[in-house]
Design an enzyme around this catalytic site. Sequence first.
Site, PDB file in Angstrom:
ATOM      1  N   ARG A  39       0.816  -1.215   0.000  1.00 48.76           N
ATOM      2  CA  ARG A  39       0.000   0.000   0.000  1.00 48.76           C
ATOM      3  C   ARG A  39       0.852   1.269   0.000  1.00 48.76           C
ATOM      4  O   ARG A  39       0.450   2.279  -0.567  1.00 48.76           O
ATOM      5  CB  ARG A  39      -0.946  -0.003   1.198  1.00 48.76           C
ATOM      6  CG  ARG A  39      -2.065  -0.999   0.977  1.00 48.76           C
ATOM      7  CD  ARG A  39      -3.066  -1.042   2.075  1.00 48.76           C
ATOM      8  NE  ARG A  39      -4.231  -1.795   1.617  1.00 48.76           N
ATOM      9  CZ  ARG A  39      -5.139  -2.330   2.406  1.00 48.76           C
ATOM     10  NH1 ARG A  39      -5.056  -2.179   3.705  1.00 48.76           N
ATOM     11  NH2 ARG A  39      -6.158  -2.997   1.898  1.00 48.76           N
ATOM     12  N   LYS A 208     -21.602 -16.288   0.951  1.00 47.34           N
ATOM     13  CA  LYS A 208     -22.998 -15.930   1.237  1.00 47.34           C
ATOM     14  C   LYS A 208     -23.713 -15.207   0.107  1.00 47.34           C
ATOM     15  O   LYS A 208     -23.183 -14.273  -0.479  1.00 47.34           O
ATOM     16  CB  LYS A 208     -23.030 -15.001   2.445  1.00 47.34           C
ATOM     17  CG  LYS A 208     -22.696 -15.691   3.729  1.00 47.34           C
ATOM     18  CD  LYS A 208     -22.839 -14.708   4.847  1.00 47.34           C
ATOM     19  CE  LYS A 208     -22.591 -15.363   6.193  1.00 47.34           C
ATOM     20  NZ  LYS A 208     -22.456 -14.347   7.224  1.00 47.34           N
ATOM     21  N   GLY A 361     -10.797  -8.199  -2.042  1.00 46.17           N
ATOM     22  CA  GLY A 361     -11.139  -9.167  -0.997  1.00 46.17           C
ATOM     23  C   GLY A 361     -10.568 -10.553  -1.248  1.00 46.17           C
ATOM     24  O   GLY A 361      -9.395 -10.708  -1.599  1.00 46.17           O
ATOM     25  N   GLY A 384     -14.571  -4.161  -0.058  1.00 49.68           N
ATOM     26  CA  GLY A 384     -15.893  -3.583   0.233  1.00 49.68           C
ATOM     27  C   GLY A 384     -16.259  -2.502  -0.767  1.00 49.68           C
ATOM     28  O   GLY A 384     -17.383  -2.445  -1.275  1.00 49.68           O
TER      29      GLY A 384
HETATM   30  P1  AMP Z   1     -16.904 -14.151   0.764  1.00 54.05           P
HETATM   31  O1  AMP Z   1     -16.253 -13.379   1.853  1.00 54.05           O
HETATM   32  O2  AMP Z   1     -18.387 -14.188   0.833  1.00 54.05           O
HETATM   33  O3  AMP Z   1     -16.388 -13.759  -0.621  1.00 54.05           O
HETATM   34  O4  AMP Z   1     -16.484 -15.663   0.998  1.00 54.05           O
HETATM   35  C1  AMP Z   1     -15.195 -16.158   0.837  1.00 54.05           C
HETATM   36  C2  AMP Z   1     -15.092 -17.462   1.529  1.00 54.05           C
HETATM   37  O5  AMP Z   1     -16.073 -18.322   1.003  1.00 54.05           O
HETATM   38  C3  AMP Z   1     -13.782 -18.157   1.379  1.00 54.05           C
HETATM   39  O6  AMP Z   1     -13.141 -18.205   2.627  1.00 54.05           O
HETATM   40  C4  AMP Z   1     -14.148 -19.559   0.897  1.00 54.05           C
HETATM   41  O7  AMP Z   1     -13.442 -20.577   1.569  1.00 54.05           O
HETATM   42  C5  AMP Z   1     -15.613 -19.631   1.232  1.00 54.05           C
HETATM   43  N1  AMP Z   1     -16.340 -20.599   0.403  1.00 54.05           N
HETATM   44  C6  AMP Z   1     -16.380 -20.644  -0.921  1.00 54.05           C
HETATM   45  N2  AMP Z   1     -17.108 -21.698  -1.331  1.00 54.05           N
HETATM   46  C7  AMP Z   1     -17.527 -22.335  -0.234  1.00 54.05           C
HETATM   47  C8  AMP Z   1     -18.298 -23.507   0.004  1.00 54.05           C
HETATM   48  N3  AMP Z   1     -18.791 -24.238  -1.002  1.00 54.05           N
HETATM   49  N4  AMP Z   1     -18.539 -23.862   1.275  1.00 54.05           N
HETATM   50  C9  AMP Z   1     -18.046 -23.113   2.306  1.00 54.05           C
HETATM   51  N5  AMP Z   1     -17.306 -22.016   2.152  1.00 54.05           N
HETATM   52  C10 AMP Z   1     -17.036 -21.631   0.893  1.00 54.05           C
END
Ligand code: AMP
Length: 404
Positions: A39, A208, A361, A384
Amino acid sequence: MSTLNKKSVDDFNAKGRRVLVRCDFNVPLKDGVITDETRIVAALPTIQKLINDGAKVILCSHLGKVKDGPNEGESLAPVAVRLAEKLGKEINFVADYNVTGEAATAAVAAMNEGDVVLLQNTRFRGKEETKNGEEFSKELADLADDYVCDAFGSSHRAHASVAGVTKFITEKGGVNAVGYLMQKEIDFLGNAVENPVRPFVAILGGAKVSSKISVINNLLDKVDTLIIGGGMAYTFSKAEGGKIGNSLCEDDFLDYALEMKKKAADKGVKLLLPVDNRIGDDFSNDCNIQIVPTGEIPDGWEGMDIGPATEKLFADAVAEAKTVVWNGPMGCFEMSNFASGTIAVAEAMAKIDGTTIIGGGDSAAACNQLGFSDKMSHISTGGGASLEFLEGKELPGVAAADNK
Ligand code: AMP
């Protein structure tokens, strides 16, 4: 060319002007030592440009969350040292926890053209910073004539040093501009979303659905193809009556998933979901693994990654694209046995002759970890912030900059 057309550091004469620059010096520290200087290095072009122009360059930034009030562990002192090394010149660091105030005012008053002052961590002012306090905003503006925002990662937050300060700069007839880092983010993300070279493919993954509701909704208005993988996909599968075993699922979003499928169909957008899945009988790298079609995950098993047929389906869609935006891994990429889907998508993106954008992210982390970073057109520095951009929201830090 930016679709947002914001005034940049190239668009005003900074000679002899006191220019307050909001940087993102939120670097990782271990025992007071900076463990990753990315950064700081990224901030150099804007700072150097202003020095070369003969501006009096006043830098500010937040560092860490500062939950327990001002403290030496979250002081910007180590940044001042590293930055001085990188610039090859002396920096006057104002260590005062008040950030603005007498010490800062005196330091600025003593500046010559081309000098650099670094203020203390803006979050040392607590809620005055994070709630966009008028007084702190004005105190920051009082130190300067013009303002430059180069902290994209903080630009989705209406904080005093990102948003509030600009009102007072405008009141005194100063310029509010963006720095080179911000400009690059706006150009890539703005053009991708508002003016993409088509076919435009967006890839969403991660854990999610709930964190990406507005992104899915907004992108369906823009893209030719929307790919959904990762943990999010199982909510879609369950909504269609599929068996998902112990896979991640948000039952509150089953109707939403169906609505989004309908919206895609109504708009003629191709919505691609996994057709097969790598599943495990435990959430660990060394569990038993099977590959099963979507909707056929047995009890006691959970979807951990997309399967090989899906990897091909997604890679083929990416191969035809001229613009690809990606946010969120396709599976639990942190575990080597479940990184294959994420690697397949990154590989497919790396191969195309088009614009490839990683929305910060976890996908940026995945790209770095898997060695694809230098193959992408742009990796956003703000997770974000880039998500909010993709949601179609106006970011306070971007909105606050003057138009050309
Ligand atoms: P996010 O912060 O929503 O972008 O989520 C990222 C996280 O989602 C990562 O740490 C991944 O390990 C997790 N992830 C991706 N696919 C899956 C899955 N099928 N089951 C559980 N965790 C997952």
